[in-house]
Design a protein around this motif. Structure first.
Motif, PDB file in Angstrom:
ATOM      1  N   SER A  51      16.249  16.459 -24.748  1.00  0.00           N
ATOM      2  CA  SER A  51      15.707  17.798 -24.913  1.00  0.00           C
ATOM      3  C   SER A  51      15.868  18.581 -23.621  1.00  0.00           C
ATOM      4  O   SER A  51      15.774  18.011 -22.527  1.00  0.00           O
ATOM      5  N   CYS A  52      16.085  19.864 -23.773  1.00  0.00           N
ATOM      6  CA  CYS A  52      16.143  20.766 -22.631  1.00  0.00           C
ATOM      7  C   CYS A  52      15.190  21.914 -22.930  1.00  0.00           C
ATOM      8  O   CYS A  52      15.398  22.645 -23.911  1.00  0.00           O
ATOM      9  N   ALA A  53      14.181  22.040 -22.105  1.00  0.00           N
ATOM     10  CA  ALA A  53      13.198  23.110 -22.284  1.00  0.00           C
ATOM     11  C   ALA A  53      13.313  24.091 -21.128  1.00  0.00           C
ATOM     12  O   ALA A  53      13.385  23.684 -19.965  1.00  0.00           O
ATOM     13  N   ALA A  54      13.333  25.368 -21.466  1.00  0.00           N
ATOM     14  CA  ALA A  54      13.498  26.416 -20.458  1.00  0.00           C
ATOM     15  C   ALA A  54      12.226  27.232 -20.301  1.00  0.00           C
ATOM     16  O   ALA A  54      11.420  27.336 -21.228  1.00  0.00           O
ATOM     17  N   SER A  55      12.083  27.802 -19.118  1.00  0.00           N
ATOM     18  CA  SER A  55      10.938  28.684 -18.870  1.00  0.00           C
ATOM     19  C   SER A  55      11.157  30.064 -19.481  1.00  0.00           C
ATOM     20  O   SER A  55      10.219  30.849 -19.563  1.00  0.00           O
ATOM     21  N   ASN A  56      12.405  30.376 -19.877  1.00  0.00           N
ATOM     22  CA  ASN A  56      12.735  31.616 -20.559  1.00  0.00           C
ATOM     23  C   ASN A  56      13.312  31.301 -21.935  1.00  0.00           C
ATOM     24  O   ASN A  56      13.750  30.188 -22.186  1.00  0.00           O
ATOM     25  N   ARG A  57      13.345  32.311 -22.770  1.00  0.00           N
ATOM     26  CA  ARG A  57      14.012  32.122 -24.053  1.00  0.00           C
ATOM     27  C   ARG A  57      15.516  31.992 -23.853  1.00  0.00           C
ATOM     28  O   ARG A  57      16.099  32.637 -22.990  1.00  0.00           O
ATOM     29  N   PHE A  58      16.135  31.167 -24.693  1.00  0.00           N
ATOM     30  CA  PHE A  58      17.571  30.948 -24.592  1.00  0.00           C
ATOM     31  C   PHE A  58      18.399  32.029 -25.311  1.00  0.00           C
ATOM     32  O   PHE A  58      19.630  31.965 -25.300  1.00  0.00           O
ATOM     33  N   SER A  59      17.725  32.990 -25.918  1.00  0.00           N
ATOM     34  CA  SER A  59      18.478  33.989 -26.669  1.00  0.00           C
ATOM     35  C   SER A  59      19.526  34.645 -25.765  1.00  0.00           C
ATOM     36  O   SER A  59      19.279  34.926 -24.598  1.00  0.00           O
ATOM     37  N   ARG A  60      20.703  34.866 -26.334  1.00  0.00           N
ATOM     38  CA  ARG A  60      21.846  35.471 -25.640  1.00  0.00           C
ATOM     39  C   ARG A  60      22.369  34.607 -24.497  1.00  0.00           C
ATOM     40  O   ARG A  60      23.010  35.103 -23.575  1.00  0.00           O
ATOM     41  N   SER A  61      22.107  33.322 -24.526  1.00  0.00           N
ATOM     42  CA  SER A  61      22.607  32.444 -23.477  1.00  0.00           C
ATOM     43  C   SER A  61      23.569  31.417 -24.059  1.00  0.00           C
ATOM     44  O   SER A  61      23.689  31.256 -25.279  1.00  0.00           O
ATOM     45  N   VAL A  62      24.260  30.763 -23.164  1.00  0.00           N
ATOM     46  CA  VAL A  62      25.004  29.565 -23.513  1.00  0.00           C
ATOM     47  C   VAL A  62      24.308  28.407 -22.811  1.00  0.00           C
ATOM     48  O   VAL A  62      23.997  28.499 -21.620  1.00  0.00           O
ATOM     49  N   VAL A  63      24.057  27.363 -23.548  1.00  0.00           N
ATOM     50  CA  VAL A  63      23.399  26.182 -22.995  1.00  0.00           C
ATOM     51  C   VAL A  63      24.360  25.006 -23.081  1.00  0.00           C
ATOM     52  O   VAL A  63      24.927  24.741 -24.146  1.00  0.00           O
ATOM     53  N   GLY A  64      24.542  24.349 -21.989  1.00  0.00           N
ATOM     54  CA  GLY A  64      25.468  23.227 -21.950  1.00  0.00           C
ATOM     55  C   GLY A  64      24.802  21.942 -21.487  1.00  0.00           C
ATOM     56  O   GLY A  64      23.773  21.973 -20.813  1.00  0.00           O
ATOM     57  N   TRP A  65      25.377  20.858 -21.896  1.00  0.00           N
ATOM     58  CA  TRP A  65      25.001  19.539 -21.393  1.00  0.00           C
ATOM     59  C   TRP A  65      26.189  18.967 -20.621  1.00  0.00           C
ATOM     60  O   TRP A  65      27.317  19.004 -21.108  1.00  0.00           O
ATOM     61  N   PHE A  66      25.881  18.454 -19.458  1.00  0.00           N
ATOM     62  CA  PHE A  66      26.869  17.807 -18.612  1.00  0.00           C
ATOM     63  C   PHE A  66      26.329  16.439 -18.225  1.00  0.00           C
ATOM     64  O   PHE A  66      25.143  16.173 -18.349  1.00  0.00           O
ATOM     65  N   ARG A  67      27.207  15.577 -17.742  1.00  0.00           N
ATOM     66  CA  ARG A  67      26.747  14.270 -17.287  1.00  0.00           C
ATOM     67  C   ARG A  67      27.533  13.846 -16.059  1.00  0.00           C
ATOM     68  O   ARG A  67      28.654  14.296 -15.836  1.00  0.00           O
ATOM     69  N   GLN A  68      26.914  12.987 -15.293  1.00  0.00           N
ATOM     70  CA  GLN A  68      27.569  12.460 -14.103  1.00  0.00           C
ATOM     71  C   GLN A  68      27.185  11.011 -13.929  1.00  0.00           C
ATOM     72  O   GLN A  68      26.003  10.683 -13.796  1.00  0.00           O
ATOM     73  N   ALA A  69      28.199  10.151 -13.946  1.00  0.00           N
ATOM     74  CA  ALA A  69      28.011   8.729 -13.705  1.00  0.00           C
ATOM     75  C   ALA A  69      28.267   8.452 -12.226  1.00  0.00           C
ATOM     76  O   ALA A  69      28.994   9.200 -11.565  1.00  0.00           O
ATOM     77  N   PRO A  70      27.691   7.385 -11.700  1.00  0.00           N
ATOM     78  CA  PRO A  70      27.904   7.055 -10.279  1.00  0.00           C
ATOM     79  C   PRO A  70      29.386   6.944  -9.947  1.00  0.00           C
ATOM     80  O   PRO A  70      30.148   6.276 -10.663  1.00  0.00           O
ATOM     81  N   GLY A  71      29.786   7.626  -8.897  1.00  0.00           N
ATOM     82  CA  GLY A  71      31.173   7.579  -8.461  1.00  0.00           C
ATOM     83  C   GLY A  71      32.108   8.489  -9.231  1.00  0.00           C
ATOM     84  O   GLY A  71      33.298   8.547  -8.906  1.00  0.00           O
ATOM     85  N   ASN A  72      31.575   9.168 -10.247  1.00  0.00           N
ATOM     86  CA  ASN A  72      32.410  10.059 -11.068  1.00  0.00           C
ATOM     87  C   ASN A  72      32.021  11.516 -10.836  1.00  0.00           C
ATOM     88  O   ASN A  72      30.911  11.821 -10.386  1.00  0.00           O
ATOM     89  N   GLU A  73      32.931  12.388 -11.187  1.00  0.00           N
ATOM     90  CA  GLU A  73      32.610  13.802 -11.137  1.00  0.00           C
ATOM     91  C   GLU A  73      31.777  14.184 -12.357  1.00  0.00           C
ATOM     92  O   GLU A  73      31.792  13.514 -13.395  1.00  0.00           O
ATOM     93  N   ARG A  74      31.077  15.265 -12.223  1.00  0.00           N
ATOM     94  CA  ARG A  74      30.315  15.802 -13.349  1.00  0.00           C
ATOM     95  C   ARG A  74      31.275  16.210 -14.456  1.00  0.00           C
ATOM     96  O   ARG A  74      32.338  16.786 -14.181  1.00  0.00           O
ATOM     97  N   GLU A  75      30.915  15.901 -15.684  1.00  0.00           N
ATOM     98  CA  GLU A  75      31.793  16.257 -16.796  1.00  0.00           C
ATOM     99  C   GLU A  75      31.019  16.947 -17.910  1.00  0.00           C
ATOM    100  O   GLU A  75      29.839  16.690 -18.121  1.00  0.00           O
ATOM    101  N   PHE A  76      31.725  17.781 -18.593  1.00  0.00           N
ATOM    102  CA  PHE A  76      31.177  18.531 -19.724  1.00  0.00           C
ATOM    103  C   PHE A  76      30.943  17.596 -20.904  1.00  0.00           C
ATOM    104  O   PHE A  76      31.777  16.726 -21.187  1.00  0.00           O
ATOM    105  N   VAL A  77      29.836  17.804 -21.589  1.00  0.00           N
ATOM    106  CA  VAL A  77      29.527  17.015 -22.776  1.00  0.00           C
ATOM    107  C   VAL A  77      29.514  17.884 -24.028  1.00  0.00           C
ATOM    108  O   VAL A  77      30.201  17.581 -25.003  1.00  0.00           O
ATOM    109  N   ALA A  78      28.729  18.948 -24.005  1.00  0.00           N
ATOM    110  CA  ALA A  78      28.592  19.801 -25.183  1.00  0.00           C
ATOM    111  C   ALA A  78      27.956  21.116 -24.755  1.00  0.00           C
ATOM    112  O   ALA A  78      27.322  21.195 -23.699  1.00  0.00           O
TER     113      ALA A  78
END
Length: 124
Positions: A21-48
């Motif tokens: 879950s991702c909860a924001a202090s503002n409404r997400f309306s008109r935004s793009v919300v992304g999920w990224f991940r980073q494993a040890p030794g790896n660069e951050r990568e896009f998920v969704a």
């Protein structure tokens, strides 16, 4: 200033599921919300990512068919349902949001706001 808080990470066996879950202090309306991940030794990568206004969704190949990003009923929540988890999904997962324009939903550097991350560990 927008604050994003991720939750739902944990330890799961291969083949299991988690919902982040991702909860924001503002409404997400008109935004793009992304999920990224980073494993040890790896660069951050896009998920969704999801365009809140249009509900359009975008996925990295690694998660297609297994991960689902969705809007919550509350306008400040986004979920990432992860099924059929694999050990290679182990990483810190971050939520990001932007209310402006993005060159690409997969470019983490384009997002203005980030959460602190939640650890996902998948055991084999």
């Amino acid at each position: 200033q927008v604050q994003l808080v991720e939750s739902g990470g944990g330890l799961v066996q291969a083949g299991g599921s988690l919902r982040l879950s991702c909860a924001a202090s503002n409404r997400f309306s008109r935004s793009v919300v992304g999920w990224f991940r980073q494993a040890p030794g790896n660069e951050r990568e896009f998920v969704a990512a999801i365009n809140w206004r249009t509900s359009s969704t975008y996925y990295a190949n690694s998660g297609k068919g297994r991960f689902t990003i969705s809007r919550g009923n509350a306008e400040n929540t986004v979920y990432l349902q992860m099924n059929s988890l694999k050990p290679e999904d182990t990483a810190v997962y971050y939520c990001a949001a932007d209310w402006g324009s993005l060159r690409s939903v997969a470019f983490g550097s384009d997002y203005d706001y980030w959460g602190q991350g939640t650890q996902v560990t998948v055991s084999s």
